[in-house]
Design a protein around this motif. Structure first.
Motif, PDB file in Angstrom:
ATOM      1  N   TYR A 184      12.449   2.592   1.603  1.00  7.15           N
ATOM      2  CA  TYR A 184      11.241   3.611   1.237  1.00  7.15           C
ATOM      3  C   TYR A 184      10.900   3.287  -0.511  1.00  7.15           C
ATOM      4  O   TYR A 184      11.803   2.895  -1.203  1.00  7.15           O
ATOM      5  CB  TYR A 184      11.566   5.090   1.462  1.00  7.15           C
ATOM      6  CG  TYR A 184      12.713   5.554   0.766  1.00  7.15           C
ATOM      7  CD1 TYR A 184      12.824   5.960  -0.627  1.00  7.15           C
ATOM      8  CD2 TYR A 184      13.725   6.101   1.631  1.00  7.15           C
ATOM      9  CE1 TYR A 184      13.889   6.298  -1.116  1.00  7.15           C
ATOM     10  CE2 TYR A 184      14.831   6.518   1.257  1.00  7.15           C
ATOM     11  CZ  TYR A 184      15.171   6.776  -0.394  1.00  7.15           C
ATOM     12  OH  TYR A 184      16.152   7.179  -0.935  1.00  7.15           O
ATOM     13  N   SER A 185       9.718   3.767  -0.878  1.00  5.08           N
ATOM     14  CA  SER A 185       9.520   3.478  -1.850  1.00  5.08           C
ATOM     15  C   SER A 185      10.377   4.343  -3.266  1.00  5.08           C
ATOM     16  O   SER A 185      10.273   5.650  -2.821  1.00  5.08           O
ATOM     17  CB  SER A 185       7.863   3.638  -2.163  1.00  5.08           C
ATOM     18  OG  SER A 185       7.500   4.228  -3.627  1.00  5.08           O
ATOM     19  N   ASN A 186      10.530   3.712  -4.000  1.00  2.00           N
ATOM     20  CA  ASN A 186      11.377   4.239  -5.214  1.00  2.00           C
ATOM     21  C   ASN A 186      10.547   5.641  -5.816  1.00  2.00           C
ATOM     22  O   ASN A 186      10.997   6.742  -6.138  1.00  2.00           O
ATOM     23  CB  ASN A 186      11.465   3.415  -6.452  1.00  2.00           C
ATOM     24  CG  ASN A 186      12.740   2.412  -6.413  1.00  2.00           C
ATOM     25  OD1 ASN A 186      13.559   2.748  -5.365  1.00  2.00           O
ATOM     26  ND2 ASN A 186      12.634   1.659  -7.087  1.00  2.00           N
ATOM     27  N   LEU A 187       9.158   5.414  -6.137  1.00  2.00           N
ATOM     28  CA  LEU A 187       8.490   6.448  -6.730  1.00  2.00           C
ATOM     29  C   LEU A 187       8.106   7.648  -5.546  1.00  2.00           C
ATOM     30  O   LEU A 187       8.180   8.812  -5.930  1.00  2.00           O
ATOM     31  CB  LEU A 187       7.030   5.675  -6.992  1.00  2.00           C
ATOM     32  CG  LEU A 187       7.061   5.095  -8.476  1.00  2.00           C
ATOM     33  CD1 LEU A 187       5.742   4.421  -8.721  1.00  2.00           C
ATOM     34  CD2 LEU A 187       7.638   6.084  -9.558  1.00  2.00           C
ATOM     35  N   SER A 220       0.882  -1.093  -0.141  1.00  2.00           N
ATOM     36  CA  SER A 220      -0.181  -0.137  -0.051  1.00  2.00           C
ATOM     37  C   SER A 220       0.822   1.303   0.100  1.00  2.00           C
ATOM     38  O   SER A 220       0.656   2.133  -0.703  1.00  2.00           O
ATOM     39  CB  SER A 220      -1.004  -0.029   1.236  1.00  2.00           C
ATOM     40  OG  SER A 220      -0.094   0.049   2.333  1.00  2.00           O
ATOM     41  N   ALA A 221       1.986   1.231   0.575  1.00  2.00           N
ATOM     42  CA  ALA A 221       2.879   2.427   0.628  1.00  2.00           C
ATOM     43  C   ALA A 221       3.363   2.659  -0.700  1.00  2.00           C
ATOM     44  O   ALA A 221       3.286   3.711  -1.189  1.00  2.00           O
ATOM     45  CB  ALA A 221       4.114   2.087   1.472  1.00  2.00           C
ATOM     46  N   ALA A 256       6.770   1.639   5.331  1.00  2.00           N
ATOM     47  CA  ALA A 256       5.543   2.344   5.014  1.00  2.00           C
ATOM     48  C   ALA A 256       5.700   3.863   5.710  1.00  2.00           C
ATOM     49  O   ALA A 256       5.488   4.919   5.127  1.00  2.00           O
ATOM     50  CB  ALA A 256       4.297   1.826   5.612  1.00  2.00           C
ATOM     51  N   LEU A 257       6.384   3.708   7.010  1.00  2.00           N
ATOM     52  CA  LEU A 257       6.441   5.261   7.603  1.00  2.00           C
ATOM     53  C   LEU A 257       7.494   5.924   6.670  1.00  2.00           C
ATOM     54  O   LEU A 257       7.160   7.283   6.694  1.00  2.00           O
ATOM     55  CB  LEU A 257       6.744   4.818   9.039  1.00  2.00           C
ATOM     56  CG  LEU A 257       7.165   6.120   9.914  1.00  2.00           C
ATOM     57  CD1 LEU A 257       6.029   6.991  10.063  1.00  2.00           C
ATOM     58  CD2 LEU A 257       7.696   5.598  11.410  1.00  2.00           C
ATOM     59  N   ASP A 258       8.495   5.575   6.455  1.00  2.00           N
ATOM     60  CA  ASP A 258       9.484   6.141   5.521  1.00  2.00           C
ATOM     61  C   ASP A 258       8.999   6.672   4.461  1.00  2.00           C
ATOM     62  O   ASP A 258       9.115   7.865   4.025  1.00  2.00           O
ATOM     63  CB  ASP A 258      10.967   5.568   5.459  1.00  2.00           C
ATOM     64  CG  ASP A 258      11.545   5.511   6.866  1.00  2.00           C
ATOM     65  OD1 ASP A 258      11.417   6.670   7.405  1.00  2.00           O
ATOM     66  OD2 ASP A 258      12.280   4.335   6.877  1.00  2.00           O
ATOM     67  N   THR A 259       8.169   5.912   3.680  1.00  2.00           N
ATOM     68  CA  THR A 259       7.527   6.306   2.474  1.00  2.00           C
ATOM     69  C   THR A 259       6.494   7.393   2.608  1.00  2.00           C
ATOM     70  O   THR A 259       6.513   8.720   2.051  1.00  2.00           O
ATOM     71  CB  THR A 259       6.860   5.149   1.783  1.00  2.00           C
ATOM     72  OG1 THR A 259       7.938   4.201   1.635  1.00  2.00           O
ATOM     73  CG2 THR A 259       6.173   5.537   0.409  1.00  2.00           C
ATOM     74  N   PHE A 260       5.584   7.223   3.716  1.00  2.00           N
ATOM     75  CA  PHE A 260       4.736   8.378   3.966  1.00  2.00           C
ATOM     76  C   PHE A 260       5.564   9.551   4.276  1.00  2.00           C
ATOM     77  O   PHE A 260       5.104  10.616   3.760  1.00  2.00           O
ATOM     78  CB  PHE A 260       4.010   7.720   5.074  1.00  2.00           C
ATOM     79  CG  PHE A 260       2.731   8.880   5.613  1.00  2.00           C
ATOM     80  CD1 PHE A 260       1.933   9.063   4.483  1.00  2.00           C
ATOM     81  CD2 PHE A 260       2.645   9.237   6.691  1.00  2.00           C
ATOM     82  CE1 PHE A 260       0.870  10.139   4.843  1.00  2.00           C
ATOM     83  CE2 PHE A 260       1.806  10.125   7.214  1.00  2.00           C
ATOM     84  CZ  PHE A 260       1.015  10.695   5.993  1.00  2.00           C
ATOM     85  N   ASP A 317       8.700  -0.259  -9.054  1.00  2.00           N
ATOM     86  CA  ASP A 317       8.884  -0.108  -7.381  1.00  2.00           C
ATOM     87  C   ASP A 317       9.514  -1.232  -6.673  1.00  2.00           C
ATOM     88  O   ASP A 317       9.589  -2.405  -7.571  1.00  2.00           O
ATOM     89  CB  ASP A 317       7.712   0.406  -6.560  1.00  2.00           C
ATOM     90  CG  ASP A 317       8.119   1.584  -5.748  1.00  2.00           C
ATOM     91  OD1 ASP A 317       9.210   1.326  -5.034  1.00  2.00           O
ATOM     92  OD2 ASP A 317       7.044   2.398  -5.333  1.00  2.00           O
ATOM     93  N   ASN A 318      10.069  -1.272  -5.786  1.00  2.00           N
ATOM     94  CA  ASN A 318      10.422  -2.408  -4.843  1.00  2.00           C
ATOM     95  C   ASN A 318       9.492  -3.319  -4.535  1.00  2.00           C
ATOM     96  O   ASN A 318       8.422  -3.081  -4.032  1.00  2.00           O
ATOM     97  CB  ASN A 318      10.961  -1.890  -3.390  1.00  2.00           C
ATOM     98  CG  ASN A 318      12.146  -0.599  -3.760  1.00  2.00           C
ATOM     99  OD1 ASN A 318      13.004  -0.711  -4.264  1.00  2.00           O
ATOM    100  ND2 ASN A 318      11.585   0.536  -2.966  1.00  2.00           N
TER     101      ASN A 318
END
Ligand code: ADP
Ligand code: ADP
Ligand code: ADP
Lengths: 112, 417, 417, 417, 112, 112
Positions: free
Chosen positions: D104-107, C242-243, D11-15, D89-90
């Motif tokens: 964290y997400s690449n995007l 979801s992230a 998720a937290l780092d991506t957010f 993405d990862n």
């Protein structure tokens, strides 16, 4: 009939208007203008560069009056517009050949 | 792995705190826009300058001394111990050893708190607008943000005597908003009304704000920022209970503002005959102030009602202060002061732990101290450098006199008033 | 410890929801600035009032009944069950027992949903600007936000019949944007164009907006808020999938807006000969609307193309509606309605689960219901209190007539048109 | 369960990254408001158009090629490998297998990076305001955001040769701000000053900005967005150390801006005799630029001092550039360029790992490359289509000439200058 | 030559301009002014306090005309500017001694 | 005395002002006006719809002068305001019956 054009200081407008009303004037037209004259503007700095604000805000009044009222009305303006400081303004009088009230088509003194 | 989990919680709470701080910081822009929209254009640059400078001063003073005064290492409940500058942050070991006691970064706390000081100070700037000297105001800001606000803040939030008396004020209807309004009131009393506001025969003259879209933008910014103001005051989000609480605070804050806006708009329509936008804006802010002392315990419907009452109060208060010739160009004393009192009392409607006595004690103590202290500071400044611009500058506008420039040099017309 | 982890996930998703809600709430300010920049100054206070009031009304009505209608406990797929006010939140036990089913606060969900209603309603206010009575509009807002929007919302997002038909609309190109535009269209048809907009010999007269910096600010606010609008519609952020999805939604939303802006700007340059800023702004918003129905599955390049097509559509639609004498001062029907349809259809380009039939069914059902229901409400209001201000008020401006004040009292000149 | 925890961290780092990206995106609105407030009203639509378009172009170009250039799969340290469009993405497996390397997400990373490019480009638009052709500027934007910025960015942040030399620039005082200012300088040198800015006898004429509330709003937006700019550059928040770091970055960013504002305000008062609001605004921005190269290691007090020095520099730099007849309507070259250099050097005050040599190497390399590359691009555009509007259009305003509309059609007066 | 100065309601400007064009007028100058007269302003409440909007927006037209055209042109203004409601405005006529076209230096009737 | 009313292009104002100063003029009043004339406006598109900008911004200057200065001053205006392109404007001269300086009550030539 005469057309009185007076250049006054903006903050005197309310006083002049009352004085004119008292002198029997029923209508007038005002324009916001800028004036150059003996009263000098001031220089300011904006981001370190100078700029002169030399045109000072004035209000220009136009009143059409009957010939016989001219003096009483210019007197009223003189009395109410004077602050005694330079820049109080001028009164100009020109001759008015014809006046028409658009609504009714009445002309001249009846139209004032 | 348990340690990692604690770290994640700590990170989440810290991040939540910082996001809320950003929202509250944004309120500084809200006050700025609101105030610059509600004054005349000839005083707009000055109020902009005041607002940007007070925010900066608040940040510096609170860093230098205010934060330490408000959350001191020592103190007798009334007078906090004195120390300077910020300390270090929590180490990983401290966090892990604290068994959940330490759950967010100290500096995130500072960041959140510092934007509150700025809020309190912003309230003052609107009330004294259009006639106070810029630098007198900024000197006051130094004392307000460095001393006055932190000392009374210490009483409630720094475990001082009001905390002991059970004074309950979740995010600061009293501690922030009424405190700011009280300092403003002291200033306004010394300063007097704007020239031309009150006529010789008791007339009250309207002085319309010059840019209502800006004022409206300011209101929206404040509404938005208030989610951080109230939502961050839960101080935690990382478990189910606190997350639910934060969500409830958001919902109630929003509904209270909505209630305030609608009530003030309808009331203004009934009383004045027209839909007075500026009253609607003040109504929304009143709703926000009203719910600030207790945004958690009321049911959503009650929150809307509390805000609605705030919206009604503000309309009457603005008209009433005008009758008393207390000239407040933006309505700050009404919105933050009068409605702030209502907010503190409204806690009693839903929070069983609050007592009437505690609430009254809080209001009295904060008002008395902030009023007297502010009056002294204002009076000293008045004696030392004057607080009011001279008549001619007031007439031609503070912008030229204080800042040497116009807000809208190309399209402001001369005005005859 | 597993329980703690579940709590943290719940907290993170709730917090994410609330942050997205704040961003969407901010869109109300965006619509307000956009619209107040695109109308004439004499109608600016009124449109400000309309916008702040509609936001408040939307919040109150959705709390009272709308939310429960949209996500009802019962209902037959077409007509939801009726109930009032908000319920309690999830208890810790429920959360832990739910095995991940319950992963965010109910009130956070309400908070997120309520700002969507306000968005739909904001769309209406721009289209009917400069001639509709303020209070007639606000009465309509009560019905739109309390009944019309929630009922059709229920069909798709509340597990109603459109959900069953496979209608796919991620964040509401159809459910929010086209719905709002449809209600606007119904209003505009009953209301007629502004005086002077269309000449006797078929001329289409331009009525330039009075404050383009504000309009531009509004566009930026909307763009910013849209990250919450689309990003929050993933409804979850707390795991890798979801992230990643939320990140993709952010990226695609951004690129689609960029595509729309550049396309509309270039197209306007080619067609009109000048770089029409207002078309560029509408192009960006068109890009945002276009991607809203499916911001997740397209590759970034495709997202930019979908937005670009939206940007092209909006230019032609604005010109086309003018030919049909459908007067929409801010282009809301084109941006949200016409491009909303494109957005719903564009889902088919990347989402294999969507079907043409499902998308068409959704568009038809939403359009038909919202149009008819709105038309009835508008007609009743028209019969009861009138919806259009009288000619003289329209000429001299709604601000004086409805609100008794001017937006820029010091520097608005008389205009001869 | 350990996997779940890793997911939550991810998720937290991506957010966190996405929230910071939203804040930085918002800076585009800040630049737009700042610039449109500081130019004359007759050039306002054009600068609005330039700003919205450059943001969109930056997003598209960086997606197409810039991001891949800046973070290439291959490259020799000076010249990155070439590839197009964004990758996937990862996957969950990659994340779990990475032992924390992928967090964290690449995007989300792309989203954060892309708003930086737009920032660099925004800097240019202010400096060349009021005389450059719109489309010439937009063509330059294509090259700047697609090639020039990414290539030099690669040197430091994409593991290129400056990274090897130990050049330390946390969030880009040099890489983003000075780079943007350098491109602006090259443009300004080719373009020449605005007509009437410098008199025949060496006078420097003031050209007051037309809307200072907008400029002030722009400053606040930038200040707010900068929390994302610097705060996001920590790249992680999900453990105690990084959370503390992010908090410190927020605090220091805020205090440096405050220091810059107060210093510039007081200095302007002393030097010019009046409280120059525009200098205060530039001072705050200077504080922000100054701390950007190292917002983490300084103690808060030092951060305020670094910002204060920045605020002092900017006042003298603006006056100094005017003496050199380098006409920069909004002070962008001073704020971002001159103070950017100070920021890069100020790293040495608190960060032991930075070396004077490394910092100077970075400054020299970035300045030389960006200056020469920009000069070439500007020169080619000049030869191909011209970069300056003709005299008459400059006199009557770029708005009519380029966009065919006025920013404030109802209340802009004719001006005689 | 005569100088016609007309004060009219702003929303009549377009009509008056067409009428003047039809009457052969090739040039005119307009100013935004405010007028006081028989047509009264209105009182509004702002935050509960009263304010009077008593100066009403008007447009002031100046047209220099040949003597023989005077009547046809004032007639054109009268016909097009009249709404029949109070506040329609006035026409003032003064004598014009000299006109010069700046571009060419042409004087008097050739300069109109 | 005469009242000179000149309509000029806005960007010529500074030049004209210097020229007037050199010609001995001590005061003047300016108004922002819009003019229609041989110089035509332009048509723009806004959101695809046409709008004509046909009233062009001009500056209106009023200078009261002594009879004997009239020619030198109109010459000064002519020389400084001319760009040679259509739309340069006009000079109108009317007779001035009376001038009063509000501050002092001085009249006529003493009041200029
Ligand atoms: N010769 C003139 N022709 C037209 N207007 C004039 C003239 N002299 C002065 N004025 C107007 O009168 C205003 C006041 O004049 P000024 O010389 O400053 O002060 P005072 O009238 O007190 O001597 C000026 O700002 C200008 O608008
Ligand atoms: N004596 C006057 N001198 C100059 N302007 C006048 C005079 N009387 C009226 N006006 C102008 O004419 C406008 C219309 O006049 P008013 O008395 O309201 O209506 P009407 O012309 O229909 O009788 C006023 O607003 C004012 O601008
Ligand atoms: N008959 C007129 N009466 C009043 N003003 C006029 C008249 N003719 C022209 N003007 C003013 O002079 C300006 C310039 O006139 P125009 O015909 O465009 O150019 P030119 O003076 O070079 O022939 C006009 O914009 C208008 O303001």
């Amino acid at each position: 009939m005469k057309l009185i054009t007076a250049i006054i200081k903006p903050f005197k407008l309310d006083e002049v208007r009352s004085a004119l009303e008292q002198a029997g004037v029923q209508g007038l037209t005002i324009t916001e203008v800028k004036g150059y004259g003996r009263q000098k503007g001031h220089t300011e700095l904006y981001r370190g560069a100078e700029y002169k604000i030399d045109a000072l805000p004035k209000v220009r009044l136009e009143v059409a009056v009957k010939d016989e009222e001219l003096e009483s009305i210019t007197d009223a303006i003189l009395a109410s517009a004077r602050s005694g400081k330079v820049g109080d303004g001028k009164i100009f009088v020109t001759s008015l050949e014809q006046v028409i009230r658009i609504r009714t088509g009445e002309v001249d003194e009846a139209a004032l | 792995m348990e340690a990692t989990l604690i770290e994640v919680q700590y990170a989440l709470d810290t991040f939540y705190f910082l996001m809320c701080a950003v929202l509250v910081m944004w309120m500084a822009a809200g006050f700025t826009m609101l105030e610059s929209g509600l004054v005349r254009s000839r005083n707009t640059v000055e109020i902009l300058t005041k607002n940007v400078a007070l925010y900066a001063i608040a940040c510096l003073m609170y860093m230098i001394v205010g934060y330490n005064l408000m959350y001191p290492d020592s103190g007798n409940g009334f007078i906090p111990g004195l120390s300077f500058f910020l300390g270090g942050d929590n180490t990983l070991d401290e966090v892990l050893a604290s068994a959940g006691e330490i759950y967010y970064s100290n500096l995130a706390d500072f960041m959140f708190q510092v934007v509150f000081v700025a809020t309190a100070m912003s309230i003052v700037s609107g009330a004294v607008a259009e006639r106070m000297k810029l630098w007198a105001f900024l000197v006051f800001a130094v004392f307000m943000t460095g001393l006055i606000y932190p000392i009374q803040g210490y009483w409630s939030w720094g475990e001082g005597f009001l905390d002991g008396l059970g004074y309950s004020d979740y995010a600061g209807s009293g501690i922030v908003h009424m405190a700011g309004a009280t300092a403003a009131l002291a200033g306004v009393l010394l300063l007097g009304p704007r020239k031309g506001k009150y006529g010789p025969n008791g007339q009250i003259n309207a002085i319309p704000g010059s840019n209502l879209p800006l004022a409206t933008l300011g209101m929206f910014i404040l509404w938005m920022g208030w989610f951080g103001f109230n939502g961050g005051s839960e101080l935690m989000v990382s478990n189910v209970e606190s997350a639910n609480n934060v969500a409830k605070v958001f919902v109630n804050t929003n509904l209270s503002a909505a209630g305030g806006l609608v009530t003030a708009l309808i009331l203004a329509r009934l009383v004045f005959g027209k839909a007075d936008l500026t009253m609607a804006l003040n109504g929304a802010l009143a709703g926000l102030v009203a719910i600030t002392a207790e945004p958690l315990t009321p049911a959503p419907l009650l929150a809307a009602v509390i805000g609605g009452v705030g919206g009604a109060i503000v309309v009457f208060s603005i008209v009433g202060l005008d009758r008393l010739k207390i000239d407040d160009p933006v309505g700050a004393i009404s919105v933050h002061g009068v409605v702030g009192i209502w907010g503190v009392l409204a806690v009693l409607l839903s929070n069983d732990e609050a007592t009437l006595l505690g609430q009254l004690a809080g209001l009295a103590a904060i008002f008395a101290f902030v009023f007297v202290a502010s009056l002294i500071v204002w009076a000293v400044i008045k004696a030392a450098m004057g607080i009011r611009v001279d008549e001619e500058d007031e007439f031609s506008g503070l912008d030229m006199a204080e800042c040497g420039m116009e807000a809208y040099p190309e399209f402001v017309s001369t005005r005859a008033d």
